[in-house]
Design an enzyme around this catalytic site. Sequence first.
Site, short mmCIF file in Angstrom:
data_model
loop_
_atom_site.label_atom_id
_atom_site.label_comp_id
_atom_site.label_asym_id
_atom_site.label_seq_id
_atom_site.Cartn_x
_atom_site.Cartn_y
_atom_site.Cartn_z
N ASP A 217 142.73 30.47 53.86
CA ASP A 217 141.97 31.03 54.97
C ASP A 217 140.93 29.99 55.40
O ASP A 217 140.64 29.03 54.67
CB ASP A 217 141.29 32.32 54.48
CG ASP A 217 140.36 32.91 55.51
OD1 ASP A 217 140.79 33.09 56.67
OD2 ASP A 217 139.19 33.16 55.17
N ASP B 154 137.58 30.71 57.97
CA ASP B 154 136.20 31.21 58.07
C ASP B 154 135.77 31.92 56.79
O ASP B 154 136.41 32.88 56.35
CB ASP B 154 136.07 32.17 59.25
CG ASP B 154 136.19 31.46 60.59
OD1 ASP B 154 136.35 30.23 60.58
OD2 ASP B 154 136.13 32.14 61.63
N ASP C 299 138.79 35.17 51.43
CA ASP C 299 137.52 35.84 51.10
C ASP C 299 137.42 37.26 51.63
O ASP C 299 136.47 37.97 51.29
CB ASP C 299 136.36 35.02 51.66
CG ASP C 299 136.23 35.16 53.18
OD1 ASP C 299 137.22 34.86 53.89
OD2 ASP C 299 135.16 35.58 53.66
#
Length: 571
Positions: free
Chosen positions: A308, A310, A514
């Site tokens: 991922d 961001d 996250d």
Amino acid sequence: MRADLTEFLLQERLPEQYRQQIQAYFIPFINEVLPRIRAGDLRVLGIHGAQGSGKSTLAAFFQWYLQREHGMTVAVVSIDDFYLRRAERQDLAAKVHPLLLTRGVPGSHDLPLAEQTLAALLTLKSGQSVDLPRFDKACDDRAQRIAWPRISGPVDLIIFEGWCLGAAPCEESALATPVNALEAEEDPDGVWRAYVNAALAGEYRRLFAKIDYLLMLAAPSFDCVQGWRLEQEQKLAATLDVAAPALMDAVAIERFIQHYERITRQCLQYLPFQADCVMTMAADRRISAVGYLQRGNDHARQSLVFTDLDGTLLDHDNYSFSAATQALARLADLGVAWILNTSKTQAELHKLAAQLKNPYPFIIENGAAVVVPAGCDLLADVDLSTVNGLRVKEFAPRRDEVLTLLRAWRAQGGYQFSGFADFDAPTLCNITGLSLGEAELALQREYSEPICWEDTDERWQEFAGLLAAEGLQALKGGRFIHIMGTADKGQAMAWLASCLYPIGPAPQLIALGDSGNDVAMLERADIAVVVRSPHHLPPQIAAPQGELRITEGFGPVGWNEALIDIFGAGD
């Protein structure tokens, strides 16, 4: 140093610039593998490279340097040395297919002779000698035995070079579509390419298994190969006193290399993920980078990283990846492929991939599509759609369909939310902290609509029911809820991994994320890394397929920490 590089440059008629390649890449490579050669663990070094890539010159340097600098006995053989005699190929052309008269493709080699030669070299003792077969390309036939060089034992290293070393057969279904005019016009029923593919699936696999370590010279694309091969032919002509009838001009070269296009393209796509060392070449044949897939850490071999962006690789607040530079360098050093798997748009990813120096296909908008960037040869044999001039695999409906439903529900049900379709670039800048240019790229969505929910939890339950009834889903990201079809990051990850590794053992999948929209990816990974965020709790991974880890550090600090722990810090 006992080895004077000037001597080798003059011997091979090489420009002075080649000295820089030797010092920057080739000698460090020798130093890398030398302990294994001395220990007897590396007896056969394979060198793979497209035609004209410089395999023979590199093999000659390795032989020369190891003899001069380390006193080793090194035998060099090429797969070209084991072509069938012209009369044998004529017989094969008459019985199977006329294209088999042309030397080079799998099925046109004397494999028993190749295996016998390698076996003799591996067992050669002091006081014994063996003659190494040679093929006379100027006459298009095997050289007379009197011209075969003789080598005395014992042999410390065999260097085996060839354009198709390590190649694997493709799926039979892929043979149906011709890749060039030669296949379309001279093999319309596919008999020749089926024969070549069957040879790769059988006896060639046994021959390639004798290679202990495979070095790949990776051309930037197949388009470079024709020019390289023409230069090779001109160099051969310059060494002859008279014109040889088997030498080719530019037109003949263009047709000739079409015999090898299918396998060359396939090797450019898959071998960088499987070779022990990959030397990436520029169009001028200079080495631009070297990656080792097996250096001091077994995790590095056939691992595939999906990440991922961001809040994971990019800092949640300032979008910096500076804290992850050590791990990024380690991945590059090991040659481990790492795939961007994000909620971001295609427009954003082109810019970010360039900044991150990431050349691989990427996954956009939470698994909605896989995009192959311009200039990337990966997935060349996979049937993909073309969208805006790029090759794309789509897993979700287009954004217009999603927006039509969202607008209708908001108008009819009075649901309170705002989405990217309601924002202009300055508004998105205020919400996210993106620059104006970055916000404009983020608004160019193709498959999903990120929204901010501004209604009650009870109303959300009603809204979620409407989504499910229409085959849509809501994925919770770090800032927004993403409304889209039922695709996800895990599905796209699994599909891309299977395309990159269609044969052999499946790669070890390492995923880092996250937020809630990363759960599907993390659950399907062999090593799932939950990267901590200073802004929200870690997502719950209810059914992990493999090992589950959670970082101590936040964002790119944790990302760096996790990958260094997996792959080691290096030298």
